[in-house]
Design a protein around this motif. Structure first.
Motif, PDB file in Angstrom:
ATOM      1  N   UNK A 345       0.983  -1.266   0.059  1.00 30.83           N
ATOM      2  CA  UNK A 345       0.030  -0.190   0.046  1.00 30.83           C
ATOM      3  C   UNK A 345       0.793   1.145   0.189  1.00 30.83           C
ATOM      4  N   UNK A 346       2.176   1.229   0.413  1.00 28.80           N
ATOM      5  CA  UNK A 346       3.064   2.412   0.481  1.00 28.80           C
ATOM      6  C   UNK A 346       3.172   2.930  -0.916  1.00 28.80           C
ATOM      7  N   UNK A 347       3.281   4.363  -0.832  1.00 30.47           N
ATOM      8  CA  UNK A 347       3.449   4.852  -2.176  1.00 30.47           C
ATOM      9  C   UNK A 347       4.842   4.974  -2.472  1.00 30.47           C
ATOM     10  N   UNK A 348       5.279   4.537  -3.820  1.00 32.19           N
ATOM     11  CA  UNK A 348       6.645   4.196  -4.366  1.00 32.19           C
ATOM     12  C   UNK A 348       7.145   5.448  -5.050  1.00 32.19           C
ATOM     13  N   UNK A 349       8.147   6.296  -4.785  1.00 32.34           N
ATOM     14  CA  UNK A 349       8.614   7.396  -5.352  1.00 32.34           C
ATOM     15  C   UNK A 349      10.042   6.824  -6.141  1.00 32.34           C
ATOM     16  N   UNK A 350      10.207   6.744  -7.411  1.00 31.42           N
ATOM     17  CA  UNK A 350      11.405   6.649  -7.881  1.00 31.42           C
ATOM     18  C   UNK A 350      12.586   7.372  -7.826  1.00 31.42           C
ATOM     19  N   UNK A 351      12.451   8.770  -7.745  1.00 33.75           N
ATOM     20  CA  UNK A 351      13.390   9.530  -7.444  1.00 33.75           C
ATOM     21  C   UNK A 351      14.005   9.562  -6.168  1.00 33.75           C
ATOM     22  N   UNK A 352      13.043   9.190  -5.183  1.00 38.84           N
ATOM     23  CA  UNK A 352      13.609   9.065  -3.934  1.00 38.84           C
ATOM     24  C   UNK A 352      14.295   7.708  -3.607  1.00 38.84           C
ATOM     25  N   UNK A 353      13.955   6.595  -4.573  1.00 35.43           N
ATOM     26  CA  UNK A 353      14.558   5.666  -4.483  1.00 35.43           C
ATOM     27  C   UNK A 353      15.994   5.570  -4.890  1.00 35.43           C
ATOM     28  N   UNK A 354      16.020   6.476  -6.021  1.00 38.80           N
ATOM     29  CA  UNK A 354      17.439   6.545  -6.625  1.00 38.80           C
ATOM     30  C   UNK A 354      18.317   7.426  -5.772  1.00 38.80           C
ATOM     31  N   UNK A 355      17.736   8.208  -4.791  1.00 33.72           N
ATOM     32  CA  UNK A 355      18.619   9.294  -4.103  1.00 33.72           C
ATOM     33  C   UNK A 355      19.193   8.128  -2.939  1.00 33.72           C
ATOM     34  N   UNK A 356      18.078   7.324  -2.357  1.00 32.07           N
ATOM     35  CA  UNK A 356      18.378   6.397  -1.177  1.00 32.07           C
ATOM     36  C   UNK A 356      19.574   5.365  -1.274  1.00 32.07           C
ATOM     37  N   UNK A 357      19.641   5.104  -2.829  1.00 31.66           N
ATOM     38  CA  UNK A 357      20.527   4.034  -3.270  1.00 31.66           C
ATOM     39  C   UNK A 357      21.794   4.516  -3.895  1.00 31.66           C
ATOM     40  N   UNK A 358      22.323   5.843  -3.817  1.00 28.83           N
ATOM     41  CA  UNK A 358      23.276   6.334  -4.354  1.00 28.83           C
ATOM     42  C   UNK A 358      24.697   5.885  -4.113  1.00 28.83           C
ATOM     43  N   UNK A 359      24.815   5.460  -2.766  1.00 25.42           N
ATOM     44  CA  UNK A 359      26.234   4.901  -2.458  1.00 25.42           C
ATOM     45  C   UNK A 359      26.181   3.424  -3.104  1.00 25.42           C
ATOM     46  N   UNK A 360      25.179   2.715  -3.287  1.00 27.90           N
ATOM     47  CA  UNK A 360      25.170   1.390  -3.785  1.00 27.90           C
ATOM     48  C   UNK A 360      25.508   1.407  -5.339  1.00 27.90           C
ATOM     49  N   UNK A 361      25.029   2.620  -5.957  1.00 30.10           N
ATOM     50  CA  UNK A 361      25.239   2.663  -7.519  1.00 30.10           C
ATOM     51  C   UNK A 361      26.572   2.818  -8.120  1.00 30.10           C
ATOM     52  N   UNK A 362      27.567   3.104  -6.826  1.00 32.14           N
ATOM     53  CA  UNK A 362      29.035   3.031  -7.248  1.00 32.14           C
ATOM     54  C   UNK A 362      29.605   1.902  -7.507  1.00 32.14           C
ATOM     55  N   UNK A 363      28.911   0.595  -7.049  1.00 27.04           N
ATOM     56  CA  UNK A 363      29.628  -0.668  -7.177  1.00 27.04           C
ATOM     57  C   UNK A 363      29.179  -1.238  -8.474  1.00 27.04           C
ATOM     58  N   UNK A 364      29.762  -1.036  -9.543  1.00 26.78           N
ATOM     59  CA  UNK A 364      29.268  -1.183 -10.933  1.00 26.78           C
ATOM     60  C   UNK A 364      28.891  -2.803 -11.164  1.00 26.78           C
ATOM     61  N   UNK A 365      29.789  -3.650 -10.450  1.00 29.82           N
ATOM     62  CA  UNK A 365      29.444  -5.031 -10.885  1.00 29.82           C
ATOM     63  C   UNK A 365      28.717  -5.660  -9.490  1.00 29.82           C
ATOM     64  N   UNK A 366      28.220  -5.031  -8.949  1.00 35.37           N
ATOM     65  CA  UNK A 366      27.570  -5.500  -7.596  1.00 35.37           C
ATOM     66  C   UNK A 366      26.090  -4.753  -7.546  1.00 35.37           C
TER      67      UNK A 366
END
Length: 489
Positions: A345-366
């Motif tokens: 039921x929770x509202x999902x916001x894609x922009x917020x999702x990408x901001x919250x995972x910014x550190x993990x995005x640095x791991x190119x193969x992980x």
């Protein structure tokens, strides 16, 4: 080697060296929470090399796993109870020596006997050998007793031999940190296993070193059944020595659980994770890590509502690294809810999702692989024009970065998703157009990857069942957990 590590850790944070000896869990937590610090940078600094973006791309992300094992395995990096025992035993040993030097031999010998008894129970090889040596010297020169002297001489030789064996195993293990080349790492790992195998019978510590390297090799080779068997064997020994190897117990139960998940034995994984939870402090970093694995286990078992419930309970934990992993999972749960697999039921916001995972995005193969796939799934449900814009970029990313055996399945899934616009996002049509890649992915075995989640958030076969609108297969019936139910907690 160790001096380089100590110098590097001191440069990062002066708290690290104080934590490394007595509080390994706190050390790992602090090490991981320093956002600017990566395991690649750690490996580079240990080798005395300059750290740059190119070097980041070339190195494997296994150093953090090896570092955690080192913290668990070295003599002073035990659970708090054992560390207190060791400190108390060492203090008593020092006081006993002062008594012996001041000619108060009776009190000194009494304390040395206590030290020897504790050292034997908790496998403190150095203290056991030194204490036995003092007692041997006492019964030869001050209170002649050949029977007792011979007995303590045997004990002294035994524990010094064990100490040499443990140092040999430890040296082999430390060498793995220095390896960056994949083939060279495999050769070193195989060689280390062979060299430490001969010492396995000497002490539980030697067995743990050998078993840990076998676990690393099993995950590297994709031999998860062997990982599970190795963990089972060493856990049978550890369970007999309650309280002595608490951190080791947690490590091997966790690895057995991950191997079970990848083998499709979800009941075994559940039992292993429950056993591992007993060895960690509530609401600690390791506790939340195990909760994360439990959530992933439910996702792999296609128990999506249970996974959602665990997510709701733990997605706001106080540890940024774990919170980020739960944020990654949130996107998959949203996609499953859109497809009618669970109530979300929770509202999902894609922009917020990408901001919250910014550190993990640095791991190119992980973890970044899981983030990009989740982003495509969300676009599939909301904005298919945006999906078309992003798929080309992500396919180029896959061609550039996803070249290892661990990422082969992700590369294949991205190829399948690339046919979606041509199929007009119609599942059955996509199944026909991408049939060759679908069949190839089904033949490829899931691999142990990188990052904290380390495995596919949802098995790609399960995602394809939802995307292609095919029948969802029943979860694996797992009857291989009897040994875990019988083991002591």
């Amino acid at each position: 080697m160790m001096e380089n590590i100590k110098a590097y850790l001191s440069a990062i944070d002066n708290r690290l060296l104080s934590l490394i000896s007595g509080k390994p869990k706190a050390f790992i937590q602090l090490f991981q929470e320093r956002k600017y610090l990566s395991e690649e940078a750690f490996a580079a600094r240990v080798r005395g090399e300059k750290y740059g973006e190119k070097y980041y791309r070339n190195l494997k992300s296994r150093t953090i796993d090896i570092l955690q094992v080192l913290l668990i395995l070295t003599q002073n990096q035990k659970g708090s109870l054992v560390k207190k025992k060791y400190d108390k035993c060492l203090k008593k040993f020092v006081i006993a020596q002062k008594f012996l030097n001041s000619r108060t031999s009776d009190e000194g010998i009494r304390l040395i006997r206590q030290v020897l008894a504790t050292a034997k129970k908790f496998d403190f090889s150095y203290l056991a050998g030194q204490s036995a040596g003092i007692l041997y010297h006492h019964y030869v020169h001050f209170q002649p007793d050949s029977r007792r002297a011979n007995s303590h001489a045997k004990t002294m030789r035994k524990y010094f031999r064990i100490l040499m064996a443990e140092k040999t195993c430890e040296d082999q293990f430390y060498q793995l940190i220095l390896i960056k080349n994949g083939k060279q790492y495999q050769r070193q790992l195989t060689s280390a296993i062979e060299k430490t195998q001969q010492w396995v019978e000497e002490s539980p510590k030697c067995m743990v070193y050998n078993a840990t390297m076998k676990v690393l090799k099993g995950f590297s080779d994709g031999d998860y059944a062997n990982v599970y068997d190795v963990c089972l064997t060493v856990l049978e020994v550890i369970e007999k020595r309650k309280g002595t190897y608490r951190s080791h117990r947690q490590y091997f139960y966790t690895k057995a659980a991950l191997a079970s998940i990848l083998e499709g034995k979800y009941n075994s994984a559940t039992v292993c994770l429950d056993k591992a939870t007993l060895a960690v402090s509530p609401k600690s970093f390791n506790d939340y890590t195990l909760r994360l694995y439990k959530t992933i286990n439910h996702l792999h078992a296609r128990q999506y509502q249970q996974a959602h419930d665990l997510f709701q309970q733990n997605n706001k934990c106080r540890f940024p690294t774990i919170r980020e992993q739960f944020a990654i999972i949130e996107a998959y749960l949203y996609f499953l809810s859109y497809k009618g697999q669970l109530n979300f039921s929770k509202r999902f916001r894609l922009g917020k999702y990408l901001n919250e995972t910014i550190q993990s995005q640095a791991n190119k193969q992980g973890d970044n692989i899981a983030i990009l796939i989740a982003e495509l799934l969300v676009h599939w449900t909301r904005d298919r024009d945006r999906f078309i814009d992003r798929i080309d970029t992500i396919q180029q990313y896959a061609y550039k970065y996803l070249k290892s055996p661990e990422t082969e399945r992700a590369r294949r899934l991205i190829k399948i998703l690339g046919f979606a616009p041509k199929a007009n996002f119609h599942g059955p049509t996509l199944a026909v157009l991408a049939k060759r890649h679908v069949l190839a992915l089904q033949k490829q075995k899931a691999r142990f990857g990188e990052g904290i989640a380390i495995i596919e958030v949802i098995p790609f076969e399960a995602l394809l069942d939802v995307l292609l609108e095919t029948t969802v297969s029943s979860q694996s019936a797992d009857t291989s957990t009897h040994w875990l139910h019988q083991s002591a907690t």
